[in-house]
Design a protein around this motif. Structure first.
Motif, PDB file in Angstrom:
ATOM      1  N   ILE A 162      27.463  -1.894  26.839  1.00 11.09           N
ATOM      2  CA  ILE A 162      25.955  -1.668  27.599  1.00 11.09           C
ATOM      3  C   ILE A 162      25.708  -0.259  27.700  1.00 11.09           C
ATOM      4  CG2 ILE A 162      25.023  -1.599  30.018  1.00 11.09           C
ATOM      5  CD1 ILE A 162      26.572  -4.230  30.459  1.00 11.09           C
ATOM      6  N   ASP A 163      26.628   0.568  27.751  1.00  9.80           N
ATOM      7  CA  ASP A 163      26.444   2.102  27.426  1.00  9.80           C
ATOM      8  C   ASP A 163      25.594   2.466  26.503  1.00  9.80           C
ATOM      9  OD1 ASP A 163      27.067   3.988  29.473  1.00  9.80           O
ATOM     10  OD2 ASP A 163      29.143   4.366  28.789  1.00  9.80           O
ATOM     11  N   ARG A 164      25.884   1.946  25.299  1.00  9.88           N
ATOM     12  CA  ARG A 164      25.186   1.974  23.940  1.00  9.88           C
ATOM     13  C   ARG A 164      23.611   1.776  24.210  1.00  9.88           C
ATOM     14  NH1 ARG A 164      30.417   0.335  22.090  1.00  9.88           N
ATOM     15  NH2 ARG A 164      31.430   1.956  20.854  1.00  9.88           N
ATOM     16  N   LEU A 165      23.373   0.843  24.833  1.00 11.51           N
ATOM     17  CA  LEU A 165      22.293   0.062  24.958  1.00 11.51           C
ATOM     18  C   LEU A 165      21.260   0.965  26.035  1.00 11.51           C
ATOM     19  CD1 LEU A 165      22.942  -3.429  24.941  1.00 11.51           C
ATOM     20  CD2 LEU A 165      22.303  -2.178  23.266  1.00 11.51           C
ATOM     21  N   LEU A 166      21.653   1.687  26.900  1.00 14.31           N
ATOM     22  CA  LEU A 166      21.048   2.274  28.036  1.00 14.31           C
ATOM     23  C   LEU A 166      20.534   3.521  27.498  1.00 14.31           C
ATOM     24  CD1 LEU A 166      23.452   1.867  31.207  1.00 14.31           C
ATOM     25  CD2 LEU A 166      21.272   0.600  30.651  1.00 14.31           C
ATOM     26  N   PRO A 167      19.185   3.908  27.877  1.00 14.18           N
ATOM     27  CA  PRO A 167      18.827   5.186  27.402  1.00 14.18           C
ATOM     28  C   PRO A 167      19.842   6.330  27.965  1.00 14.18           C
ATOM     29  CG  PRO A 167      17.131   3.726  28.308  1.00 14.18           C
ATOM     30  CD  PRO A 167      18.388   3.053  28.567  1.00 14.18           C
ATOM     31  N   ALA A 168      19.636   7.595  27.538  1.00 17.62           N
ATOM     32  CA  ALA A 168      20.578   8.509  27.694  1.00 17.62           C
ATOM     33  C   ALA A 168      20.292   9.052  29.018  1.00 17.62           C
ATOM     34  CB  ALA A 168      20.441   9.739  26.857  1.00 17.62           C
ATOM     35  N   ARG A 169      18.735   9.071  29.619  1.00 17.43           N
ATOM     36  CA  ARG A 169      18.477   9.652  30.871  1.00 17.43           C
ATOM     37  C   ARG A 169      19.065   8.530  32.083  1.00 17.43           C
ATOM     38  NH1 ARG A 169      13.862   6.676  29.098  1.00 17.43           N
ATOM     39  NH2 ARG A 169      13.050   5.012  30.483  1.00 17.43           N
ATOM     40  N   PHE A 170      19.682   7.474  31.804  1.00 16.19           N
ATOM     41  CA  PHE A 170      20.294   6.697  32.955  1.00 16.19           C
ATOM     42  C   PHE A 170      21.910   6.835  32.755  1.00 16.19           C
ATOM     43  CE2 PHE A 170      16.650   3.891  32.257  1.00 16.19           C
ATOM     44  CZ  PHE A 170      16.134   3.798  33.462  1.00 16.19           C
ATOM     45  N   THR A 171      22.454   7.302  31.482  1.00 17.13           N
ATOM     46  CA  THR A 171      23.969   7.248  31.233  1.00 17.13           C
ATOM     47  C   THR A 171      24.077   8.869  31.750  1.00 17.13           C
ATOM     48  OG1 THR A 171      23.378   7.997  29.096  1.00 17.13           O
ATOM     49  CG2 THR A 171      24.025   5.584  29.516  1.00 17.13           C
ATOM     50  N   ASN A 172      23.422   9.725  31.743  1.00 20.11           N
ATOM     51  CA  ASN A 172      23.660  11.265  32.068  1.00 20.11           C
ATOM     52  C   ASN A 172      23.267  11.389  33.588  1.00 20.11           C
ATOM     53  OD1 ASN A 172      24.562  11.370  29.544  1.00 20.11           O
ATOM     54  ND2 ASN A 172      22.507  12.141  28.592  1.00 20.11           N
ATOM     55  N   ARG A 173      22.710  10.699  33.991  1.00 19.43           N
ATOM     56  CA  ARG A 173      22.190  10.873  35.494  1.00 19.43           C
ATOM     57  C   ARG A 173      23.336  10.826  36.491  1.00 19.43           C
ATOM     58  NH1 ARG A 173      17.039   7.482  37.464  1.00 19.43           N
ATOM     59  NH2 ARG A 173      16.185   8.825  35.658  1.00 19.43           N
ATOM     60  N   ASP A 174      23.189  11.558  37.472  1.00 18.26           N
ATOM     61  CA  ASP A 174      24.480  11.822  38.470  1.00 18.26           C
ATOM     62  C   ASP A 174      23.840  10.920  39.614  1.00 18.26           C
ATOM     63  OD1 ASP A 174      26.196  12.190  40.209  1.00 18.26           O
ATOM     64  OD2 ASP A 174      25.930  14.296  40.486  1.00 18.26           O
TER      65      ASP A 174
END
Length: 505
Positions: A337-349
């Protein structure tokens, strides 16, 4: 900030600055545990719906009363000289004591705490793989909602039953095998597990998967760790009152013909409930699709993927193992799922929002418990009124009971009304008795089978499902038995010449 400012900083601010990072780092745990725990609490009546809970509580009462583990069944008239291997004796004793002092609410809270521990451990594992908090929340939340399988009640896998301990210990063994640094903890845990539930054998499966993976990699240091853990766990299993007979008891439940007549041992297809099973099916399809799409991905360790696939295949064959698929698939699925999520979601605190939501969920838990607390009780399949009637009119009689009420009959009558069979199956009853019983369990009445069993065991009364109209027709209209008592779910039929028969009101 100079020394003067530090020493004169308000106490509240110093405490807040100290605990702030801790709470933020724990935000994802608080969020998942509080909301999934709330889901479990709201399903509390289902947690008490396991058909075997009655005999587990009865066994716990007996163990505490005698200060020893009985090796022969004291409740049935059909056990013969069969040795009773109670593999869950410690859980039974703990559940009995909990029920005595805290009632059904205490039993439910114990199961919810085990569920919360599973949530926390899976969260730690997924974060350890490097998955983002968002992906971990999605995966752990879904898996921990699905693996209890509440839509397939009573075949649930987070319930007031010793099987819940097996779920928890499997997850803990999985985490420690991933870490590799605390293998010596596993034998200590195995001592407890082997006395709580016969599912302790799954601990060897978990260690074995990691051992085989290390062998494939040629990781000799890891091989040594898993070999020592396995040997230590094997030795630990003998720290129990049954000694080597613990394996005799476990063997009585594995591959036995009785499994073909028990729902949790049947296929996933047999246990599917529509539309309740659709979320689980979609989860499985998503896992398979993502695994095939990212099949060459290196960051995901081999062991979690291997265990996920193994339990998926075995779980489709035997429903009880599908819960382990949901549990072990969380790590690989979180990384997919991490690979599918946009970077703005995975990098957000997201720690702040998760912390706020988690606090709200935590505050809601007591209200959820208070809402369900008045309804906490055993299912009314065999009510206290039904049991009272049986004790008054059939104490000492030979009652042929339906399998599903056997445990409740033990709990409510404590052997004053001897029973025919219950969910202990091959750990307590002879194979011939079980074969005879399963000739009866069909909506279409096998008249020859019923006549044989009624005569062979000199049955005085039949306690059976009220809705079985074909049986009523056979016993009452064809064999002259009397419909003596009818409760909410069960009916008592009495042999015509039974000396202790009471007149129907």
């Amino acid at each position: 900030m100079d020394q003067h400012q530090v020493w004169h900083e308000p106490t509240f601010d110093k405490v807040a600055n100290a605990i702030g990072p801790f709470f933020l780092s724990s935000a994802i745990y608080l969020f998942l545990i509080s909301f999934i725990g709330l889901f479990y609490v709201l399903n509390a009546p289902v947690l008490l719906g396991h058909y075997d809970l009655g005999w587990h509580l009865g066994a716990g009462d007996l163990i505490r009363e005698r200060n020893s583990i009985p090796l022969h069944d004291p409740w049935s008239f059909t056990h013969g000289d069969k040795t009773w291997f109670n593999l869950s004796w410690l859980w039974d004793a703990l559940a009995s004591a909990t029920f005595q002092y805290a009632g059904f609410g205490g039993l439910v809270l114990f199961a919810v705490v085990c569920g919360a521990a599973i949530v926390g451990t899976l969260t730690s594992i997924c974060l350890g793989f490097g998955a983002s908090p968002i992906a971990v929340c999605i995966t752990v939340f879904l898996a921990c909602l699905l693996y209890p399988a509440y839509e397939a009640s009573p075949n649930t896998y987070l319930a007031v039953s010793p099987n819940t301990c097996t779920m928890l210990f499997c997850v803990v063994f999985y985490r420690e095998c991933l870490r590799r640094t605390r293998w010596f903890v596993l034998p200590l845990l195995m001592v407890l597990w082997a006395n709580l539930h016969g599912g302790f054998l799954l601990g060897f499966f978990v260690i074995g998967v990691f051992f085989c993976a290390a062998l494939l990699r040629g990781a000799w240091a890891d091989l040594r760790i898993y070999a020592l853990a396995g040997i230590g766990c094997l030795a630990a299993t003998f720290v129990n009152p049954l000694g080597w007979n613990i394996y005799t008891g476990a063997a009585a439940t594995m591959g036995h013909f009785v499994q073909g007549n028990i729902g949790e041992w049947l296929s996933y297809y047999h246990n599917m409930e529509m539309p309740g099973s659709l979320p689980g099916i979609l989860y499985m399809l998503a896992f398979v699709a993502l695994e095939l799409h990212f099949r060459n991905s290196k960051p995901i360790p081999l062991e979690p993927r291997l265990m996920s696939w193994l339990f998926l295949v075995v779980g489709l064959y035997q429903f009880r193992y599908i819960a382990f698929f949901f549990i072990f698939s969380t790590g690989p699925l979180a990384l997919h799922i991490d690979r599918l999520l946009p970077a703005r979601f995975t990098n957000r605190d997201v720690r702040g929002p998760l912390l706020a939501a988690g606090i709200v969920g935590l505050c809601t838990l007591p209200m959820g418990y208070l809402r369900v607390a008045p309804d906490l009780a055993l299912p009314e399949m065999l009510s206290s009124e039904d049991a009272g009637y049986l004790q008054k009119h059939f104490a000492g009689a030979r009652v042929l009971n339906n399998w599903n009420v056997g445990g409740y009959l033990i709990f409510r009558t404590h052997g004053t009304v001897p029973l025919f069979v219950d969910g202990r199956a091959a750990t307590s009853y002879p194979d011939d008795l079980l074969r005879d019983y399963f000739t009866l369990v069909s909506w279409e009445v096998d008249e020859a089978a019923w006549d044989t069993v009624l005569d062979k065991y000199r049955i005085d009364a039949v306690l059976w499902v009220k809705a079985h109209d074909q049986l009523r027709h056979f016993l009452v209209e064809q064999r002259g038995w009397r419909e003596q008592y009818t409760g909410a779910y069960e009916t008592v039929y009495v042999r015509p010449d039974f000396a202790g028969e009471a007149k129907k009101p």
